[in-house]
Design an enzyme around this catalytic site. Sequence first.
Site, PDB file in Angstrom:
ATOM      1  N   LEU A  37      25.171 -24.665 -22.680  1.00 20.22           N
ATOM      2  CA  LEU A  37      25.706 -25.179 -21.414  1.00 20.22           C
ATOM      3  C   LEU A  37      26.753 -26.262 -21.625  1.00 20.22           C
ATOM      4  O   LEU A  37      27.803 -26.249 -20.995  1.00 20.22           O
ATOM      5  CB  LEU A  37      24.568 -25.758 -20.570  1.00 20.22           C
ATOM      6  CG  LEU A  37      23.774 -24.768 -19.731  1.00 20.22           C
ATOM      7  CD1 LEU A  37      22.690 -25.504 -18.978  1.00 20.22           C
ATOM      8  CD2 LEU A  37      24.684 -24.046 -18.751  1.00 20.22           C
ATOM      9  N   GLY A  61      28.036 -23.245 -28.131  1.00 19.01           N
ATOM     10  CA  GLY A  61      28.399 -22.592 -26.878  1.00 19.01           C
ATOM     11  C   GLY A  61      27.238 -22.488 -25.918  1.00 19.01           C
ATOM     12  O   GLY A  61      27.093 -21.498 -25.205  1.00 19.01           O
ATOM     13  N   GLY A  82      28.641 -27.079 -24.346  1.00 20.36           N
ATOM     14  CA  GLY A  82      29.859 -26.610 -25.015  1.00 20.36           C
ATOM     15  C   GLY A  82      30.702 -25.731 -24.107  1.00 20.36           C
ATOM     16  O   GLY A  82      31.933 -25.846 -24.077  1.00 20.36           O
ATOM     17  N   LEU A 132      19.306 -29.581 -18.039  1.00 25.20           N
ATOM     18  CA  LEU A 132      20.416 -28.695 -17.679  1.00 25.20           C
ATOM     19  C   LEU A 132      21.522 -29.523 -17.045  1.00 25.20           C
ATOM     20  O   LEU A 132      22.712 -29.302 -17.278  1.00 25.20           O
ATOM     21  CB  LEU A 132      19.931 -27.611 -16.711  1.00 25.20           C
ATOM     22  CG  LEU A 132      18.883 -26.649 -17.283  1.00 25.20           C
ATOM     23  CD1 LEU A 132      18.408 -25.664 -16.228  1.00 25.20           C
ATOM     24  CD2 LEU A 132      19.439 -25.901 -18.479  1.00 25.20           C
ATOM     25  N   HIS A 137       5.734 -30.744 -25.138  1.00 29.26           N
ATOM     26  CA  HIS A 137       5.266 -30.155 -23.882  1.00 29.26           C
ATOM     27  C   HIS A 137       3.783 -29.811 -24.023  1.00 29.26           C
ATOM     28  O   HIS A 137       3.382 -29.270 -25.043  1.00 29.26           O
ATOM     29  CB  HIS A 137       6.095 -28.902 -23.567  1.00 29.26           C
ATOM     30  CG  HIS A 137       5.959 -28.450 -22.151  1.00 29.26           C
ATOM     31  ND1 HIS A 137       4.853 -27.777 -21.706  1.00 29.26           N
ATOM     32  CD2 HIS A 137       6.775 -28.578 -21.078  1.00 29.26           C
ATOM     33  CE1 HIS A 137       5.006 -27.512 -20.412  1.00 29.26           C
ATOM     34  NE2 HIS A 137       6.161 -27.988 -20.010  1.00 29.26           N
ATOM     35  N   ARG A 162       2.548 -35.263 -18.011  1.00 33.98           N
ATOM     36  CA  ARG A 162       2.762 -34.472 -19.217  1.00 33.98           C
ATOM     37  C   ARG A 162       2.314 -35.150 -20.508  1.00 33.98           C
ATOM     38  O   ARG A 162       1.664 -34.543 -21.341  1.00 33.98           O
ATOM     39  CB  ARG A 162       4.255 -34.165 -19.364  1.00 33.98           C
ATOM     40  CG  ARG A 162       4.599 -32.774 -18.929  1.00 33.98           C
ATOM     41  CD  ARG A 162       6.048 -32.495 -19.235  1.00 33.98           C
ATOM     42  NE  ARG A 162       6.504 -31.452 -18.324  1.00 33.98           N
ATOM     43  CZ  ARG A 162       7.709 -30.947 -18.318  1.00 33.98           C
ATOM     44  NH1 ARG A 162       8.631 -31.392 -19.160  1.00 33.98           N
ATOM     45  NH2 ARG A 162       8.043 -30.001 -17.478  1.00 33.98           N
TER      46      ARG A 162
END
Lengths: 668, 282
Positions: free
Chosen positions: A13, A11, A15, A420, A237, A298
């Site tokens: 983003l 559950g 899902g 996202l 990261h 990065r």
Amino acid sequence: MANQRVLVIGGGLAGLAAAMKLAELGTPVDLMSLTPVKRSHSVCAQGGINSCNDQTRQLGDSEWKHLDDTVYGGDFLQHQPPVKEMAYAAPKIIDLMDRLGVTFNRTQEGFLDHRRFGGTLYKRTAFAGATTGQQLLYALDEQVRRYEADGLINKYEYWDFLSPIRDDAGVCRGAVAQNLMTMEIRSFAADVVIVASGGPGLVYGRSTMSMVCTGSAVSRCFQQGAKYGNGEFIQVHPTAIPGADKLRLMSESARGEGGRVWVPRKPNDSRAPQDIPTAERYYFLEERYPEYGNLVPRDIATREIFDICVNDGLSVEADRQCVYLDLTHIPRAELDRKLGGILEIYEKFQGVDPRDFPMKIFPAVHYSMGGLWVDYQKSAEGGLEAGSPRNQSTGIPGLYAIGECDYQYHGGNRLGANSLLSCIFSGLFVAPCVQSAMEAQQGSAADQPASLYENARQDKQSEHDALLNQAAGGENPYLLHQELGALMTRAATVVRRNDQLTEAYEKLGELAERSRNCSLSDSGAWTNQNVVFTKALKDMFPIAKSIVRGALNRDECRGAHYKPEFAFSGLESEEPAERHHQAEAWCDRFEKNTEKWLKSSVASWDGENPQIAYEEVDTSLIPPRPRLYGLVGGEVIEQVWAERMARRHGESGNGAPQESSQAAPSTT
Amino acid sequence: MSDHAANGHSDSFEVRILRQDAPGESSYWERHRVEHEPDMNVISVMQRVAARAQSADGKPVAPVAWDCNCLEEVCGACTMVINGQARQACTALVDKLLDEQPAEIELQPMQKFPVLRDLVVDRSRLFRALTRVKGWVPVDGSYDLGPGPRQSRTEQEVAYPLSQCMSCGCCLDACPQYTKIELTPGVDESAADFAARQEQTHDSAFLGAHAISQTVLFNSHPTGKVNAGERLDVLMDEGGLQICGNAQNCVAVCPKEIPLTTSIARAGRATTFRLLERWFEK
């Protein structure tokens, strides 16, 4: 068909987006999660969400350029049609999230504000303070709650997905799951199961991921016949705050606002940082990359910090690897204004004010580009065919995967603020595809014999009982997990060497063997977290093995996967003709490597080991080109490459796609 | 960064935990000894306790159950009562706790929710309250209908803190008017019947500060406003705003520093207007 239902596992983003869209289309959904969905890992995303927008468009941006940046940043390892579809859907997704009430930051005129992120020249990133992921997740959580109130969505929170249920023909007809409170094991009939369970951070012990990110749901599908793609691509990261329990993200904006990275020149210098004079500080990024300084891309920052601690032995602390990220030269008022939110995080967790003392940071495992292999159907326009049952399908009929747990959108390396987007996009996009799959299905789940579900349940019940009854004196699952994490972090993160990977793969076999011997310290019949964790731990090995095996096989550098032995160095000669000659040789080598390695690894599980096959990548929209950021002689190589491409397209009379543009070098 | 050995603390410390084996059973205290490490928080203490599975006196015990997820104070999962105060275990730093209360840390489950096991509680009532107040923006659907309503920077700056509520429940645990509801399933009661009975009971009990604040958030959203009247009616109904005793504990304990009492005051004004509106409608 009447009474058809979809089971969504996870559950976050992805899902929630899928559940919302399916409910909107009238399909009942069972939504299952290890945690109340509002507490999913998506809440940890800080930076924002990318899309071409009204402002960037007037500066020359387009959806096509977003596509280009994404595949260039990913080192061309992702199929381009799904990325194209995502980039073109992005502006509409931002509009939708805006309508759902996300508290995006605003300009003074009241429009959405945007910031610039790595890997692009445009300010494409919409954001809500430093908690964009949390805000997006809440908006979808609220819509799902609305459909729940209407009776279209049933939530099963605190349930652990144990296995997909496949019928004799191999079709997925539901799942077995366990209630984490009552420990009840039961079968769920479903016409389609969508896995949206996120990344496998816990395979590395500590990472920036949340505690539910065990990768177990994905592993359980993998062990039941789904394939795992590009496992070796793990994003690390550069700046995280090491903690005893977790590695917490420290946003790139700290360096963007002038933060300087350094270590004492003297190994194991015990003086406090403020007592070390400038001459005795090694600002290694600034010295090694005078042009870019602390704002190198990065992957370079990550490798350099790793190198300074591991190979040069210059870690700030003797028993723990870390370097200083120093903001103390910047006035307090300025820091508060620009970086208040993230500095509070450091202060809250470390109990130290980073305005007075340099922060201690180290790279941390952050995101998995790899995940369950999924299919797609290309449209005539080069995007995806909307509503095709092939999109996001794992290849097992009735089993789909979306979000971080699919391998599809980010190739060899993910751009900031694209995750996202890919989660919401794949969640919304999969819904009509699943509906067409259900319409075409032979017989619904409701028509299956009860024995199919009962047998599946009993299998899992026996496994559970056997684990509880395991004799005492065996392995401690928590300590074994620490060993696994240390092994994976050592061998399969920033710098990869074949001897270490070979050794790690053997060691994984031993650890997996030992994990079968775990004995539990808890025989409780209620909220037994010990047994749940032990099951998850055992299921980490197929994923860990796929990561290491994929990395071992891949003898090249691509995106986040870096093997120094196969790195392409820059041009050595200063003499123009020779430099040009070297650039030609460099491009020859690049083309040869592309021919050999521009392929996705696709693992299948044979019961003990992953078997890895390779899949061609659809690069029909944007031809692959070298990533040259920071490379000595990069401008000459770029020129030689451009000439070569122009020549080739001239010969074939088939130019590069019209909208294509040579994007500026990526900063991801 | 404080070095506890150097500050006079010993190399290890005791953790006193209020345990309970299953719902409805009696609780008991148990002591655990944990080696001190730099940068420890209560989560890492719990991880050491689970791995060791031994009480302070060396007796083998089951690992203590607790709830957590993000460990960054954005998910709201790891609320527990630490040294007497409801807070997040992830941001509860061991060195600070030992400064507050030397040599021992005390952990208890939240007091206003039924215990499932040890430090794990059932907070479904908290989420149910969000459904009661219709905590969502009633959009037409997810089709592409262009951007949302334009909003000023000021509006965003007022809404953003309220939308950071992570449903952790600290405000409820600290509230004198939010009282514990613990039902037990009847002998012949099915799981579905029990869930329905529980929901019904929750629906007439106090909503709590978090839900009141969410009504203010959605009632101030340009589209969310459409349902403002209905939300206010819920606040004026049984278990609504009138139960608040203005103790102001909620705002004092909120880990996200959400201005809960400001929300309650705004909701109070809005319900007054709503009352007049309803009176004139008659």
